[in-house]
Design a protein around this motif. Structure first.
Motif, PDB file in Angstrom:
ATOM      1  N   HIS A  68      -7.807  19.142  43.012  1.00 43.95           N
ATOM      2  CA  HIS A  68      -7.495  20.574  42.843  1.00 43.95           C
ATOM      3  C   HIS A  68      -8.797  21.362  42.931  1.00 43.95           C
ATOM      4  O   HIS A  68      -9.562  21.397  41.967  1.00 43.95           O
ATOM      5  N   HIS A 112     -10.819  25.013  44.782  1.00 45.44           N
ATOM      6  CA  HIS A 112     -10.850  26.232  45.596  1.00 45.44           C
ATOM      7  C   HIS A 112     -12.284  26.295  46.135  1.00 45.44           C
ATOM      8  O   HIS A 112     -13.068  27.139  45.749  1.00 45.44           O
ATOM      9  N   HIS A 149       0.178  26.119  40.114  1.00 41.86           N
ATOM     10  CA  HIS A 149      -0.642  26.531  38.975  1.00 41.86           C
ATOM     11  C   HIS A 149       0.359  26.985  37.906  1.00 41.86           C
ATOM     12  O   HIS A 149       0.939  28.079  38.024  1.00 41.86           O
ATOM     13  N   HIS A 207      -2.934  22.620  35.378  1.00 37.80           N
ATOM     14  CA  HIS A 207      -3.345  23.379  34.176  1.00 37.80           C
ATOM     15  C   HIS A 207      -2.475  22.971  32.988  1.00 37.80           C
ATOM     16  O   HIS A 207      -2.922  22.284  32.099  1.00 37.80           O
ATOM     17  N   ASP A 263     -11.055  21.771  39.552  1.00 35.53           N
ATOM     18  CA  ASP A 263     -10.575  23.143  39.760  1.00 35.53           C
ATOM     19  C   ASP A 263     -11.726  24.017  40.245  1.00 35.53           C
ATOM     20  O   ASP A 263     -11.797  25.195  39.892  1.00 35.53           O
TER      21      ASP A 263
END
Ligand code: DI6
Ligand code: FE
Length: 413
Positions: free
Chosen positions: A77, A79, A247, A270, A322
């Motif tokens: 996960h 970004h 999410h 999460h 994350d």
């Protein structure tokens, strides 16, 4: 930089290895004096040296020197591709501003959207490259990279193309996730249904047709998208045959995990505020619980995810960075293992499974990634350490390692 394809091949027989707990599968206790055979970039045999089949004399030999071996790590996960950074918001939060408050005032995700839109594809590539390198240096062999800082077709495309290029250039498995429904772009304020229509009927089909989308994600949150909007995105994904993830329940219990489970989600991520009903739904659907201790720590959250209930229900738990500029500027998956243990109370073998086998499952990659077994891709890490706990022990230092990635000796530190 050496081209990935010029790196030495790992093909041949590897001996003097100790296999880490979980390396061979769920509940596996580990193994001393193990060996493995790599052929054409694949593991073709793994086991105790005494059971080794006869190996032709011409085959290359690699001495593992007694190292502990784990499967290649998987960061499921991230970004990773974006412009700018948000250290200013970090400082604002320290003097009392809340994450949601900053987002509502036009900061947060939208501020990264401005910086990402302003950057060229090559500029985004140059920014993401050192981030990815630092993960690879500590044994990451597969990574998920989301879009979601473009929020318009051309800019989402730019992010996903960079993700694909990174995978090809660095010889690392990259799974791309389309997160067009990450935040409402500034040009759509007050028109959220119009934006969801754009995501579902224009952006997603176009990017999928270009081969840029392996899965679809939504930021289902008070400051993101509602349950009803999330379901529209999931329906569009289903009609294109794309798997979904979510999410879910980071800041509040929106019921997102149960919805995602109804769509057979690969993972719910999460989940600090996950309910008992959400856990049951995830268990029934086979969705992985992706724990993100970096975001929990960085936001100084105090509401722990329901680890004990997930464990009792037998929901597989993954651990990931994350990595993102707003809530988790983390570039060490090993540090996340430490936090998963100290903050979330995972055991070390649970945390390791969370960054290997369960992370593979969260990406739908379990047939080829995440364990040491014949038929898997040759992704593994040799750690010259005595005890597996050392992987989750150091703060701010990476243990030396040798990394075999996609059948090549990619790191020797
Ligand atoms: N993942 C996300 O997508 C959001 N939080 C998280 O943990 C927002 C990321 C951001 O603030 O840029
Ligand atoms: Fe995230």
């Amino acid at each position: 930089m050496t081209d990935f394809h010029d790196l030495p091949s790992a093909d041949g027989l590897w001996t003097h290895l100790r296999l880490a707990p979980e390396a061979l599968g769920a509940g596996h206790a580990g193994m001393t004096d193990a060996a493995l055979i790599v052929r054409d970039g694949q593991l073709v045999w793994v086991g105790a040296r005494r059971d080794l089949p006869e190996v032709a004399s011409g085959v290359s030999r690699h001495d593992g020197a007694g190292a502990l071996v784990t499967p290649g790590l998987i960061d499921c996960h991230t970004h990773l591709v974006y412009g700018g950074q948000r250290a200013n918001e970090f400082a604002m939060r320290l003097t009392g501003a809340g994450y949601e408050e900053i987002a509502r005032a036009g900061g947060g995700i939208v501020s990264s959207v401005h910086a990402t839109r302003a950057a060229s594809e090559d500029a985004l590539y140059a920014l993401a490259l050192p981030r990815l390198r630092s993960l690879l240096e500590e044994g990451v062999c597969a990574i998920e990279i989301k879009s979601g800082y473009g929020l318009a077709l051309e800019h989402e495309r730019k992010q996903l193309r960079v993700a694909r290029r990174l995978g090809q250039d660095l010889g690392v498995t990259v799974r791309t996730t389309f997160l067009g429904a990450h935040a409402l772009p500034p040009d759509y304020v007050g028109r959220s249904q119009d934006y969801i229509d754009l995501v579902c009927h224009e952006m997603m089909p176009a990017l999928a047709a270009e081969g840029l989308v392996d899965a679809v994600d939504v930021f289902c949150e008070r400051i993101g998208f509602s349950l009803a909007e999330t379901e529209q995105v999931f329906q569009a994904a289903r009609s294109l045959g794309l798997p979904v993830k979510l999410h879910a329940e980071q800041l509040s219990d929106m019921g997102g995990a149960a919805l995602a489970a109804r769509y057979g989600a690969l993972s719910c991520d999460h989940i600090e505020h996950l309910s008992a009903a959400g856990i049951a739904a995830m268990k029934a659907a086979g969705s992985v619980a992706v724990l993100l201790p970096g975001a929990y720590y960085f936001l100084r959250d105090t509401h722990l995810p329901p680890i004990e209930a997930l464990r009792a229900a037998g929901v597989p738990m993954a651990v990931s960075t994350d990595h993102n500029p707003g809530t988790s500027p983390a570039l060490s998956l090993l540090l996340m293992l430490n936090m998963a243990c100290t903050v979330f109370r995972l055991t070390v073998p649970e945390a390791l499974a969370g960054a290997t086998r369960h992370a593979a499952q969260a990406l739908g990659l379990q047939k080829t990634h995440g364990t040491l077994a014949a038929g898997q891709a040759a992704n593994f890490v040799l750690w010259p350490i005595d005890d597996v706990s050392e992987l989750a022990y150091w703060l701010g230092q990476r243990p030396a390692c040798r990394v075999v990635r996609q059948g090549r000796i990619a790191v020797s530190s």
